[in-house]
Design a protein around this motif. Structure first.
Motif, mmCIF file in Angstrom:
data_model
loop_
_atom_site.group_PDB
_atom_site.id
_atom_site.type_symbol
_atom_site.label_atom_id
_atom_site.label_comp_id
_atom_site.label_asym_id
_atom_site.label_seq_id
_atom_site.Cartn_x
_atom_site.Cartn_y
_atom_site.Cartn_z
ATOM 1 N N PHE A 185 0.798 -1.229 0.000
ATOM 2 C CA PHE A 185 0.000 0.000 0.000
ATOM 3 C C PHE A 185 0.827 1.275 0.000
ATOM 4 O O PHE A 185 0.282 2.357 -0.132
ATOM 5 C CB PHE A 185 -0.959 -0.010 1.185
ATOM 6 C CG PHE A 185 -2.120 -0.920 0.931
ATOM 7 C CD1 PHE A 185 -3.291 -0.421 0.386
ATOM 8 C CD2 PHE A 185 -2.030 -2.275 1.179
ATOM 9 C CE1 PHE A 185 -4.351 -1.258 0.126
ATOM 10 C CE2 PHE A 185 -3.092 -3.117 0.919
ATOM 11 C CZ PHE A 185 -4.260 -2.618 0.388
ATOM 12 N N THR A 186 2.135 1.136 0.215
ATOM 13 C CA THR A 186 2.944 2.349 0.126
ATOM 14 C C THR A 186 3.986 2.249 -0.968
ATOM 15 O O THR A 186 4.521 3.267 -1.392
ATOM 16 C CB THR A 186 3.682 2.620 1.444
ATOM 17 O OG1 THR A 186 4.490 1.486 1.723
ATOM 18 C CG2 THR A 186 2.722 2.865 2.578
ATOM 19 N N GLY A 187 4.286 1.027 -1.375
ATOM 20 C CA GLY A 187 5.234 0.867 -2.459
ATOM 21 C C GLY A 187 6.672 0.994 -2.047
ATOM 22 O O GLY A 187 7.545 1.160 -2.883
ATOM 23 N N THR A 193 11.569 6.768 2.854
ATOM 24 C CA THR A 193 10.466 6.934 1.917
ATOM 25 C C THR A 193 9.137 6.743 2.618
ATOM 26 O O THR A 193 8.163 7.458 2.362
ATOM 27 C CB THR A 193 10.594 5.889 0.789
ATOM 28 O OG1 THR A 193 11.973 5.763 0.466
ATOM 29 C CG2 THR A 193 9.807 6.315 -0.417
ATOM 30 N N MET A 201 0.239 10.896 2.747
ATOM 31 C CA MET A 201 -0.975 10.078 2.649
ATOM 32 C C MET A 201 -1.833 10.263 3.890
ATOM 33 O O MET A 201 -1.643 9.609 4.900
ATOM 34 C CB MET A 201 -0.569 8.602 2.638
ATOM 35 C CG MET A 201 -0.377 8.002 1.306
ATOM 36 S SD MET A 201 -0.188 6.230 1.573
ATOM 37 C CE MET A 201 0.824 5.821 0.219
ATOM 38 N N ASN C 115 -3.637 5.390 -4.547
ATOM 39 C CA ASN C 115 -2.861 6.596 -4.275
ATOM 40 C C ASN C 115 -1.644 6.581 -5.190
ATOM 41 O O ASN C 115 -0.870 5.626 -5.182
ATOM 42 C CB ASN C 115 -2.433 6.590 -2.810
ATOM 43 C CG ASN C 115 -1.912 7.943 -2.395
ATOM 44 O OD1 ASN C 115 -1.246 8.609 -3.175
ATOM 45 N ND2 ASN C 115 -2.235 8.334 -1.180
ATOM 46 N N LEU C 117 0.966 8.026 -5.041
ATOM 47 C CA LEU C 117 2.238 8.094 -4.341
ATOM 48 C C LEU C 117 2.915 6.738 -4.258
ATOM 49 O O LEU C 117 4.119 6.598 -4.471
ATOM 50 C CB LEU C 117 2.010 8.646 -2.930
ATOM 51 C CG LEU C 117 3.260 9.015 -2.192
ATOM 52 C CD1 LEU C 117 3.886 10.244 -2.812
ATOM 53 C CD2 LEU C 117 2.958 9.257 -0.734
ATOM 54 N N SER C 118 2.083 5.704 -3.981
ATOM 55 C CA SER C 118 2.677 4.382 -3.824
ATOM 56 C C SER C 118 3.281 3.911 -5.137
ATOM 57 O O SER C 118 4.266 3.196 -5.160
ATOM 58 C CB SER C 118 1.635 3.394 -3.324
ATOM 59 O OG SER C 118 0.528 3.381 -4.182
ATOM 60 N N ASN C 121 6.617 5.478 -5.380
ATOM 61 C CA ASN C 121 7.572 4.891 -4.453
ATOM 62 C C ASN C 121 8.172 3.591 -4.947
ATOM 63 O O ASN C 121 9.247 3.208 -4.523
ATOM 64 C CB ASN C 121 6.889 4.604 -3.114
ATOM 65 C CG ASN C 121 6.748 5.857 -2.291
ATOM 66 O OD1 ASN C 121 7.444 6.827 -2.549
ATOM 67 N ND2 ASN C 121 5.861 5.832 -1.326
ATOM 68 N N LEU C 122 7.398 2.899 -5.789
ATOM 69 C CA LEU C 122 7.819 1.566 -6.192
ATOM 70 C C LEU C 122 9.260 1.559 -6.671
ATOM 71 O O LEU C 122 9.664 2.407 -7.466
ATOM 72 C CB LEU C 122 6.921 1.052 -7.315
ATOM 73 C CG LEU C 122 5.662 0.340 -6.853
ATOM 74 C CD1 LEU C 122 4.858 -0.119 -8.048
ATOM 75 C CD2 LEU C 122 6.024 -0.833 -5.965
ATOM 76 N N ALA C 123 9.987 0.624 -6.164
ATOM 77 C CA ALA C 123 11.391 0.545 -6.540
ATOM 78 C C ALA C 123 11.495 0.156 -8.005
ATOM 79 O O ALA C 123 11.081 -0.921 -8.402
ATOM 80 C CB ALA C 123 12.083 -0.494 -5.668
#
Lengths: 487, 664, 204
Positions: A185-187, A193, A201, C115, C117-118, C121-123
């Protein structure tokens, strides 16, 4: 290497860990090649290696370097906790040497595994990525599983090892599930990060909180915080006393340090949420620690419950969610480690006819047969109960102060009540030693030089802490401040 | 001077405690007695400096102690009239007890250890009274608790002594809990635990209130009540008094020092020390008054029926402490301190006298097995008379002055609560006189009820035990008359209306005036100065205590000398109250039932295990299923891991559900 | 379309065989279903384009782990029926807990709003994107970006190895081993003693 230029291959911050890991492997080689001849010297080599590691830790500059792809961070906080870990492990080794000989389990693998577990713990406190966190935790856990079952002759040790392993596997599973939810859910797995994402969020996805609950449940198992504590009494009782001493002193500290870093770095914006979980764990642990121990007859089980209770107090400090709270927790754990080391020295002195005995009643009449030992344990027990002017009182005092500072009045009052109840069973030990008639005498002069030394240091610490508490509080304060940069 | 007074007992303890083997029993006795005598001399010098010279109160800082953020505490001695009076009482009584113990414990094996403990106790007590901040006070407070624990359980081969020591310790922990919370609250309100800062800021905080659990609390009242809980534990007031009678299992000198003269008065001292705070907490003062009066009354009723000579005196101690508390409750702090001092002398005298009797009768403590020995131990007999006369408040003995002024102050307060205290106090005074003479008559008069062999051995105590008794007797005779004026006298200097009080014979020095004497140590708000009013109450109020005291003595004379069968008859007629009194109002039984058993039960339940935990968690899910699991598990050999795993999963789901419920 | 159908096929069989692993009466069947589950998981990896992991899964888990399980199950005589009898006691409560957990997870996931944002963020693997094969790409990050985790994994394996040896290895005193170096080092003087025997005197 321009292609990999974004990576920081600076290994200097890892120097202590790398040194310790290489030493452990070196000892393994020495042990295997020289067999029995090496058995004598390896414990001393191990102590020396730990000492060197300690020196390295204190010499590496804590410029908050994050290296190796954001996996590892060396700061004042991790440095302080690592020094404590090294101190605790050295105390354990000092206590263990004679004990292992007596129990005929003095294999060099013990020392190798202890050193590797220490490496794992040191990596834990420096982890700033959920991946490296998990790997470090597993390194530590796996070594401890093996150590719990180290005495192959004893079915109880085997049972302890299996129990610890199976339940530890479950806890790891919970943790991994939690981590995967958070990642999904945050990646990201990276603490930095994650912090940035949490800030943006709002509201934070429900599933992330779920993930945090899973993660905390897994960590609570490592901490042996109730209701994830069920393994503790059985494993403490079943494992060899040397291993129990290690369990009681060091891994909890590492797990607690890890917990605090997780809570105060990536999840600093979720304080209202995780505070509830921590309060729940703290209250449950204090209840179990205070009441569970009352009916125990085995001293190692008693110490297990006592450690659960002490984790409960520590979690009060965590729940305070303040710099003062962390400071209090670190001081509390430092004092707890010192008290526990001495207590285990006395437990190792409990032998009759060359065999170790563990019932509390076996201590009866100790004040007549071995008054020095009895007074030492008496002082330690008073300190554990939190009776001033001994050191244990100050740890609790700081914790309750932090809780009051965070307006957690009910929790602080609950802590005081629990410590009053817990005083009962600590005093029971004193009563048995001083007022009960011995049926059979314990063996005299069991302890070796290192064991005596550790007992003396522990008692001296407990007695004289009051004279200059600032010496310790200053360093815990520095460490705590490192978790709150610019805040 | 102050440093010598406080630390001389400490060095005596260190020497006697650590070098026990090297210097031997005799060495320990000499070291500790000399240490105490030096301390006593230093305290007296201090007192004279204050009382006759013009020494002003001061604080001597010894060392920095803890400095964490805003929280700074140093080791310091606070020397003002309050602490100097306490130091005098402690060191003088303690010196007497030390010397007495040399004789009393002559047959014991561990003399050195005993003397060391006594000195340790004295040091802790001195630390307590000379503290300049709450942490140091708490340090002394716990120190005396520890020393008391060690001394009550000194004869550790006796099971009852061990039980009593533990009981004392645990009950005191409950009181300490109150004190701890009080200290926290003070820190919260004032941001400091230094007395100076606290007292200076009381007036500013008079209106502060807390909101706690949805209720609003007046901060100073809360502080007052919490500190009073602490005092209740240490001073054996109603509710937390159960340890004091049992503490009589300790050696008699211990009872005299700790459980009559010094440690039990720590609560009185604490409240007097905090007089600036209590003055702003009228509700707390009312509570103190009521609890004190009830304690005085109930303890006296129990004292009427007991047969163990030491227990009778113990209940009398409790009763007298009750007097001191209600005196505090009506803002007559000086009167409470005055009674504390006179009581220390005559009660220590009574205890040590009782010890002398027990010593003479080869360890017998039951009054039913005594009697008819007054001719054989005349000196002890006379001394016990003096102690009893002082205790009963017969004119011109020490207790007369202090008890009367407390009762007058209670009347002078002129509130319902205070009048209630006055009447209970009068009733208790009557009973006090009665049981004191019951004790005297049963112990010394009538036919010998001990076996012929014991009677043959009856002998007067050696001089080393009698000399301290003389010193204390002197205090019991003189202390009241001499110190009446400075402790509680009218601030105006001369009393016009107190005609029936005999004024001290010698002329008063300049400082010999109540307000100048106490200086800033005791602060009373203008409208609350009951001591001043007390000198002008109606005559019958003043005469009442003496009259009922004499009546009590006469009644005891009738019942135990003229008509020895009367007590038995009385017991039959008043069987219901007698049962109640004889069984100490069933406090112990009630505690056993309400507190001790459930706690043990809870402990067993949790540790019996894990099966029970499942049982407790189960009802939330499927009550029947969990019951089956619990029974199945006992047959299920390797099921423990499953079970543990299960508890973990349930806890996890419980927490998740909590969040789902809160947020979903 | 076909991809989706294949995905659901693999996923369905995976779940089904997973369920059968825990319900099959015969332990050997359980292990065989486990192997089936592994194969289907490998199929899912292939669909994702992660052929290296798919192969590893088949080679390591099917080829080594599951086969080892099979040996253990067949060689050890464990009364699984008895074990299961005890474990069955937990089923009602376990089901309840499981259902609650599942509901909560479903609620939490369904309440989620995407979202961006995620996604950021993903690598993103910065190296090896254009590399020819999956294996090469993995190797490139494993020894650079994740070298720390990789080394830690190595240490964990070392501990596992030491642990296994410590807990199971035992020195049997009666066993005789051939020691080639001591055989080679042996000299005739040590091995033989030449005695001069006087004739007629007999042997003393």
């Amino acid at each position: 290497m321009s292609e990999f230029g974004f990576l920081d291959f600076n290994l200097v911050p890892l120097l202590p860990e790398v040194f310790l890991a290489l030493s452990a492997m070196g000892f393994l080689l020495i042990g295997v090649s020289f067999g029995d001849e090496a058995r004598r010297v390896i414990p001393w080599y191990a102590l020396l290696a730990l000492l060197m590691t300690g020196v390295l830790v204190s010499q590496v500059s804590f410029d908050d370097a994050i290296v190796l792809g954001g996996m590892f961070k060396a700061d004042a906080y991790s440095g302080f906790v690592k020094l404590l870990i090294i101190g605790g492990v050295m105390a354990t080794l000092g206590l263990s040497m004679r004990y292992l000989e007596q129990e005929h389990i003095d294999q060099m693998e013990f020392y190798v595994l202890v050193l590797l577990a220490s490496v794992g713990m040191m990596f834990m406190v420096s982890a700033v990525n959920l991946l490296s966190l998990y790997m470090a935790l597993e390194l530590q856990s796996l070594s401890l599983y093996v150590l719990a079952a180290f005495n192959r002759q004893s079915p109880r040790a085997a049972e302890a090892g299996v129990k610890y392993f199976a339940l530890g596997g479950l806890a790891s599973g919970m943790m991994l599930f939690g981590i995967s939810l958070i990642y999904g859910f945050t990646g990201s797995l990276d603490f930095g990060t994650l912090t940035a994402s949490m800030m943006v969020m709002q509201p934070v996805p429900f599933a992330v909180i779920f993930g945090l609950v899973f993660l905390l449940a897994g960590l609570a198992f490592k901490l042996s915080a109730a209701p994830f504590h069920m393994w503790t009494p059985d494993v403490y009782e079943g494992a060899p006393t040397a291993v129990t001493a290690l369990f009681a002193m060091v891994p909890k500290l590492a797990a607690l340090a890890l917990l605090m870093r997780i809570l105060f770095e990536p999840f600093a914006y979720l304080v209202p949420q995780w505070e509830q979980i921590i309060i729940f764990l703290a209250v449950m642990s204090m209840i179990v620690g205070a009441f569970g121990a009352i009916a125990q007859s085995n001293i190692k089980r008693l110490i297990a419950y006592s450690s659960i209770g002490h984790i409960g107090y520590a979690l009060i400090g965590v729940a305070a969610a303040s710099e003062g709270g962390i400071n209090a927790v670190l001081l509390h754990m430092l004092i707890y480690m010192a008290m526990t080391a001495g207590t285990f020295a006395v437990i190792m002195a409990m032998r009759r006819g060359g065999r170790s005995v563990e019932r509390i009643d076996d201590l009866a009449g100790l004040s007549r047969s071995q008054p020095i030992l009895a007074y030492a344990l008496g002082i330690l027990m008073f300190s554990m109960a939190g009776v001033p002017p001994f050191a244990g009182f100050f740890g609790k005092l700081m914790i309750f102060q932090a809780a009051i500072g965070a307006e957690l009045y009910a929790l602080a009052i609950f802590g005081v009540v629990a410590s009053v109840v817990a005083a009962y069973y600590y005093l029971r030990i004193v009563k048995v030693m001083f007022f009960d008639e011995a049926v059979l005498m314990l063996d005299l002069n069991v302890l070796s030089g290192p064991q005596r030394f550790i007992l003396a240091c522990s008692v001296a610490f407990v007695l004289f802490f009051i004279l200059s508490p600032s010496a310790f509080i200053d360093s815990t304060q520095l460490a705590a401040a490192a978790l709150f940069p610019g805040r | 001077m102050d440093v010598i007074a406080v630390f001389a007992p400490f060095f005596a303890f260190v020497l006697a405690g650590l070098l026990n083997r090297q210097i031997g029993d005799r060495g320990c006795q000499i070291v500790t007695c000399v240490g105490l005598l030096i301390a006593a001399a230093a305290s007296i010098k201090l007192f004279l400096d204050f009382a006759l010279g013009d020494q002003m109160p001061y604080v001597r800082v010894l060392a920095e102690w803890v400095a964490v953020g805003d929280f700074k505490v140093s080791w310091a001695l606070r020397v003002d009239m309050l602490s100097v009076v306490m130091m005098n009482v402690i060191t003088i009584v303690s010196s007497c007890v030390h010397i007495y113990s040399v004789g009393y414990m002559s047959h014991d094996e561990a003399k050195g250890r005993f003397m060391a403990y006594l000195s340790l106790f004295t040091f802790a007590m001195l630390m307590l009274v000379s503290a300049d901040n709450l942490l140091q006070l708490f340090f002394g407070w716990e120190g005396v608790g520890l020393a008391s624990y060690l001394l009550i359980g000194f004869w550790n081969e006796k099971h009852s002594a061990n039980a009593a020591a533990q009981k004392a310790f645990i009950v005191n922990r409950i009181g300490d809990f109150g004190l701890t919370l009080g200290i926290f609250t003070i820190f919260l309100v004032f941001g400091s635990i230094e007395f100076e800062t606290i007292f200076a800021n009381v007036a500013d905080q008079a209106e502060t209130a807390f909101v706690f659990f949805g209720h609003e609390f007046h901060a100073l009242t809360l502080i007052g009540l919490l500190l009073f809980i602490g005092a209740t534990g240490k001073s054996a007031q109603l509710g937390l008094h159960v340890w004091l009678p049992d503490a009589m299992e300790g050696p008699t000198p211990v009872s005299a020092l700790i459980h009559a003269a010094t440690m039990v008065t720590a609560g009185v001292f604490l409240l007097a020390r905090f007089s600036p705070v209590y003055e702003y907490a009228p509700f707390a003062l009312a509570v103190v008054t009521v609890v004190g009066a009830l304690t005085a009354f109930i303890a006296a009723t129990i004292g009427l029926t007991q047969f163990d000579i030491k227990r009778v005196i113990a209940y009398s101690t409790m009763s007298q402490l009750g007097y001191m508390f209600f005196a505090l409750g009506v803002s007559a702090y000086g009167a409470a301190m005055f009674h504390l001092m006179t009581h220390a002398f005559f009660k220590a005298l009574l205890f040590l006298g009782a010890g002398s009797v027990i010593h003479a009768l080869s360890g017998e403590q039951d009054m039913r097995k005594m009697g008819g020995i007054w001719k054989k131990i005349p000196v002890t007999y006379v001394l016990m008379w003096i102690g009893s006369l002082a205790l009963a408040g017969v004119p011109f003995f020490a207790g007369y002055y202090s008890k009367d002024i407390m009762l007058e102050a209670a009347w002078a307060r002129d509130t319902g609560v205070a009048h209630f205290a006055y009447w209970l106090g009068i009733a208790a005074a009557f009973m006090t006189a009665f049981y004191s003479w019951r004790l005297l008559f049963m112990t010394f008069h009538g036919k010998p009820r001990a076996s012929a062999e014991v009677m043959h051995h009856v002998h007067e105590s050696p001089p080393v035990m009698l000399v301290p008794l003389f010193v204390l007797a002197l205090g019991a005779l003189m202390a009241g008359a001499v110190f009446y004026q400075p402790f509680v006298g009218s601030a105006g200097g001369h009393e016009a209306s107190a005609a029936h009080h005999t004024e001290p014979a010698h002329e008063s020095p300049e400082r010999w005036n109540r307000q100048a004497f106490w200086g800033p140590a005791i602060q009373v708000r203008p409208g609350n100065d009951t001591l001043e009013v007390a000198h002008n109450v109606a005559d019958w109020v003043k005469r009442m205590p003496t009259v009922v005291g004499v009546l009590g003595i006469v009644l005891a004379f009738v019942m135990y000398i003229l008509q020895p069968r009367l007590p038995g008859r009385m017991k039959e007629i008043f069987s219901a109250p007698h049962t109640l009194f004889y069984n100490k109002w069933f406090w112990d039984e009630i505690y056993q039932f309400v507190l001790v058993r459930p706690a043990l039960l809870l402990g067993r339940m949790l540790s019996l295990g894990d099966r029970k935990v499942i049982d407790a968690v189960g009802p939330d899910g499927g009550a029947r299923a969990s019951g089956k699991i619990a029974t199945a598990l006992s047959h299920f050999q390797s099921g423990y891991i499953f079970q543990y795993a299960f508890v973990m999963m349930m806890a996890l789901v419980a927490v998740l559900s909590w969040f789902a419920f809160r947020m979903g | 379309m076909i991809l989706a159908a294949v995905f659901y096929l693999f996923a369905f069989i995976l779940l089904l065989s997973g369920f059968l692993v825990i319900t099959a009466r015969n332990p050997v069947h359980s292990v065989l279903f486990l192997i089936l589950a592994f194969f289907n998981a490998a199929g899912l990896f292939v669909l994702l384009g992660a052929e290296f992991i798919a192969m590893i899964l088949v080679i390591v888990y099917v080829g080594a782990v599951a086969v080892l399980f099979l040996f253990v199950v067949m060689m050890l005589d464990i009364d699984f029926a008895h074990l299961r009898k005890g474990a069955m006691q937990y089923v009602p409560l376990g089901l309840l807990v499981g259902v609650i957990l599942l509901t909560e997870l479903v609620i939490s996931v369904s309440a989620w709003q995407f979202n961006s944002l995620s996604q950021q963020n993903l690598a993103v693997p910065e190296i090896g994107l254009n590399a020819a094969t999956n294996t090469q790409a993995l190797g490139a990050v494993l020894y650079t970006q994740y070298v720390y985790a990789f080394q830690l994994a190595g240490l964990i394996l070392l501990v596992a190895m030491i642990g296994a040896i410590v807990l199971t290895h035992r020195v049997r005193p009666g066993v005789r081993k051939q020691s080639i170096e001591s055989q080679n080092a042996r000299r005739p003087e040590e091995a033989m003693e030449i005695l001069k025997v006087q004739s007629g005197a007999g042997i003393s």
